[in-house]
Design a protein around this motif. Structure first.
Motif, mmCIF file in Angstrom:
data_model
loop_
_atom_site.group_PDB
_atom_site.id
_atom_site.type_symbol
_atom_site.label_atom_id
_atom_site.label_comp_id
_atom_site.label_asym_id
_atom_site.label_seq_id
_atom_site.Cartn_x
_atom_site.Cartn_y
_atom_site.Cartn_z
ATOM 1 N N ARG A 216 65.288 -22.284 -4.269
ATOM 2 C CA ARG A 216 64.174 -21.705 -4.151
ATOM 3 C C ARG A 216 63.212 -22.082 -2.683
ATOM 4 O O ARG A 216 62.166 -21.920 -2.477
ATOM 5 C CB ARG A 216 63.172 -21.412 -4.731
ATOM 6 N N ALA A 217 63.715 -23.244 -2.234
ATOM 7 C CA ALA A 217 63.611 -23.817 -1.070
ATOM 8 C C ALA A 217 62.835 -22.997 0.588
ATOM 9 O O ALA A 217 61.585 -22.685 1.059
ATOM 10 C CB ALA A 217 64.177 -25.189 0.112
ATOM 11 N N ARG A 218 64.081 -22.082 0.561
ATOM 12 C CA ARG A 218 63.481 -20.973 1.699
ATOM 13 C C ARG A 218 62.956 -19.450 0.919
ATOM 14 O O ARG A 218 62.773 -18.820 1.682
ATOM 15 C CB ARG A 218 64.750 -20.805 2.382
ATOM 16 N N GLU A 219 62.488 -19.457 0.248
ATOM 17 C CA GLU A 219 62.114 -17.902 -0.330
ATOM 18 C C GLU A 219 60.209 -18.713 -0.897
ATOM 19 O O GLU A 219 59.865 -19.652 -0.990
ATOM 20 C CB GLU A 219 62.079 -18.207 -1.873
ATOM 21 N N PRO A 220 59.309 -17.315 -0.557
ATOM 22 C CA PRO A 220 57.751 -17.939 -0.757
ATOM 23 C C PRO A 220 57.795 -18.860 -1.793
ATOM 24 O O PRO A 220 58.356 -18.307 -3.264
ATOM 25 C CB PRO A 220 57.580 -15.885 -0.943
ATOM 26 N N ALA A 221 56.729 -20.024 -1.588
ATOM 27 C CA ALA A 221 56.129 -20.458 -3.059
ATOM 28 C C ALA A 221 55.245 -19.458 -4.461
ATOM 29 O O ALA A 221 54.945 -18.655 -3.164
ATOM 30 C CB ALA A 221 55.133 -21.510 -3.162
ATOM 31 N N ARG A 222 55.767 -19.744 -5.697
ATOM 32 C CA ARG A 222 55.674 -18.834 -6.299
ATOM 33 C C ARG A 222 54.242 -19.852 -6.706
ATOM 34 O O ARG A 222 54.632 -20.873 -7.204
ATOM 35 C CB ARG A 222 56.187 -18.882 -7.786
ATOM 36 N N VAL A 223 53.043 -19.443 -7.163
ATOM 37 C CA VAL A 223 51.598 -20.209 -7.062
ATOM 38 C C VAL A 223 51.216 -19.689 -8.402
ATOM 39 O O VAL A 223 50.713 -18.227 -8.444
ATOM 40 C CB VAL A 223 50.568 -20.762 -5.926
ATOM 41 N N PHE A 224 50.641 -20.148 -9.562
ATOM 42 C CA PHE A 224 50.263 -19.914 -10.793
ATOM 43 C C PHE A 224 48.792 -20.710 -10.908
ATOM 44 O O PHE A 224 49.036 -22.272 -10.707
ATOM 45 C CB PHE A 224 51.097 -20.298 -12.377
ATOM 46 N N ALA A 225 47.870 -20.044 -11.078
ATOM 47 C CA ALA A 225 46.432 -20.470 -10.872
ATOM 48 C C ALA A 225 45.904 -20.171 -11.514
ATOM 49 O O ALA A 225 45.509 -19.154 -11.795
ATOM 50 C CB ALA A 225 45.518 -20.849 -9.541
ATOM 51 N N ALA A 226 44.331 -21.109 -11.578
ATOM 52 C CA ALA A 226 43.526 -21.044 -12.552
ATOM 53 C C ALA A 226 42.247 -19.831 -12.299
ATOM 54 O O ALA A 226 42.302 -19.323 -10.801
ATOM 55 C CB ALA A 226 42.667 -21.748 -13.420
ATOM 56 N N GLY A 227 41.908 -19.019 -12.720
ATOM 57 C CA GLY A 227 41.311 -18.166 -12.493
ATOM 58 C C GLY A 227 40.386 -18.718 -11.303
ATOM 59 O O GLY A 227 39.890 -17.427 -10.964
ATOM 60 N N SER A 228 39.260 -19.412 -12.265
ATOM 61 C CA SER A 228 37.916 -19.612 -11.094
ATOM 62 C C SER A 228 38.693 -20.525 -10.376
ATOM 63 O O SER A 228 37.421 -20.593 -9.292
ATOM 64 C CB SER A 228 37.702 -21.329 -12.107
ATOM 65 N N LEU A 229 39.867 -20.731 -9.474
ATOM 66 C CA LEU A 229 40.176 -20.635 -8.489
ATOM 67 C C LEU A 229 40.305 -19.886 -7.219
ATOM 68 O O LEU A 229 40.923 -19.471 -6.193
ATOM 69 C CB LEU A 229 41.606 -21.904 -8.210
ATOM 70 N N THR A 230 40.084 -18.277 -7.641
ATOM 71 C CA THR A 230 40.581 -17.120 -7.097
ATOM 72 C C THR A 230 40.028 -17.353 -5.282
ATOM 73 O O THR A 230 41.153 -16.764 -4.657
ATOM 74 C CB THR A 230 40.275 -15.822 -7.778
ATOM 75 N N VAL A 231 39.095 -16.881 -5.551
ATOM 76 C CA VAL A 231 38.517 -17.543 -3.971
ATOM 77 C C VAL A 231 38.564 -18.637 -3.015
ATOM 78 O O VAL A 231 39.731 -18.026 -2.251
ATOM 79 C CB VAL A 231 36.312 -16.779 -4.001
ATOM 80 N N PRO A 232 38.658 -19.750 -3.812
ATOM 81 C CA PRO A 232 39.082 -20.851 -2.495
ATOM 82 C C PRO A 232 40.842 -20.988 -2.682
ATOM 83 O O PRO A 232 40.453 -20.864 -1.329
ATOM 84 C CB PRO A 232 38.299 -21.984 -3.437
#
Length: 257
Positions: free
Chosen positions: A9-25
């Motif tokens: 996946r090195a050349r694919e867009p990174a997939r990020v899973f994140a806590a909802g409280s981090l949505t804006v920052p």
């Protein structure tokens, strides 16, 4: 970690899973880090425990950002190459209508009042719920029996099967008050400015020190995707930490004296 996880996946867009409280920052951090859609896909936000389960069931994530350190460590336990790093802190606050008369001094008494509907996030699924119930355990040392009363009455309206469906255009926290589902909400302090903008007549109170808890956020870098690594490093940089602080989180780095 398999070869396709670490290199495919090195050349694919990174997939990020994140806590909802981090949505804006997090969205601000991605932009400030100079990363575009070709490098980082739209992040997937939600309760950190639920996101962890999705990864465990086989969904691909390069970077996992949790509101606690337990979930990242659980993922890392089966992935020897995974790095787990604390990157921010948060506090819990009490949101209430002005008419409730809640203050830091009477916070425990108000939460215990049988007439007060107390809402929290959902434990296990959402770290915010785990922290709320940790507050209840600390309260038991101040007033015997408080843990049982608070745990029993808490309405788990965020992040679980009984969670409120947010009203269109509103956050879950704001929706709880707009739909009149609770009188007091124990949740992260970091989202307070947005919630106060969405709901008039609200106030925010800190917890008294004797029952307060601190949330520590942790990230797990799950693959060798370079954009994911760059984003993780950016969050730990001075610029990244400033963005987190500007959105109500607390910097993980020590205060310079």
């Amino acid at each position: 970690m398999s070869c396709d996880q670490r290199h495919g996946r090195a050349r694919e867009p990174a997939r990020v899973f994140a806590a909802g409280s981090l949505t804006v920052p997090l969205k601000q951090a991605i932009k400030a880090a100079g990363l575009d859609a070709s490098q980082v896909a739209d992040p997937v936000f939600g309760p950190a425990g639920g996101l962890r389960e999705r990864v465990e069931k086989g969904e691909v994530a390069d970077l996992y950002l949790s509101a606690n350190t337990e979930h990242p460590r659980t993922l890392a336990a089966q992935r020897p190459q995974t790095l787990v790093i604390p990157f921010a802190r948060n506090n819990l606050c009490l949101f209430s209508r002005d008419t409730v008369g809640l203050t830091e001094a009477n916070a425990l008494q108000t939460m215990l009042d049988p007439k007060i509907r107390l809402a929290t996030s959902t434990p296990i699924v959402d770290p915010g719920g785990d922290y709320a119930f940790a507050v209840f355990k600390r309260a038991d040392k101040v007033r015997a029996g408080a843990d049982a009363v608070l745990s029993g009455k808490a309405l788990k309206l965020i992040g679980g099967p009984a969670a409120i469906t947010p009203l269109e255009g509103h956050s879950p926290a704001a929706s709880i008050f707009l739909a009149d589902k609770a009188d007091v909400l124990l949740v992260y302090c970091s989202g307070q400015q947005q919630t106060l903008r969405e709901v008039s007549g609200l106030k925010v109170s800190r917890l008294p020190p004797e029952i307060d808890v601190v949330a520590t956020y942790g990230l797990a870098l799950l693959t060798d995707n370079p954009a994911a690594a760059r984003l993780a490093l950016f969050l730990l940089s001075d610029k990244g930490q400033d963005i987190l602080a500007e959105n109500g989180l607390v910097k993980i780095s020590p205060v310079e004296r």
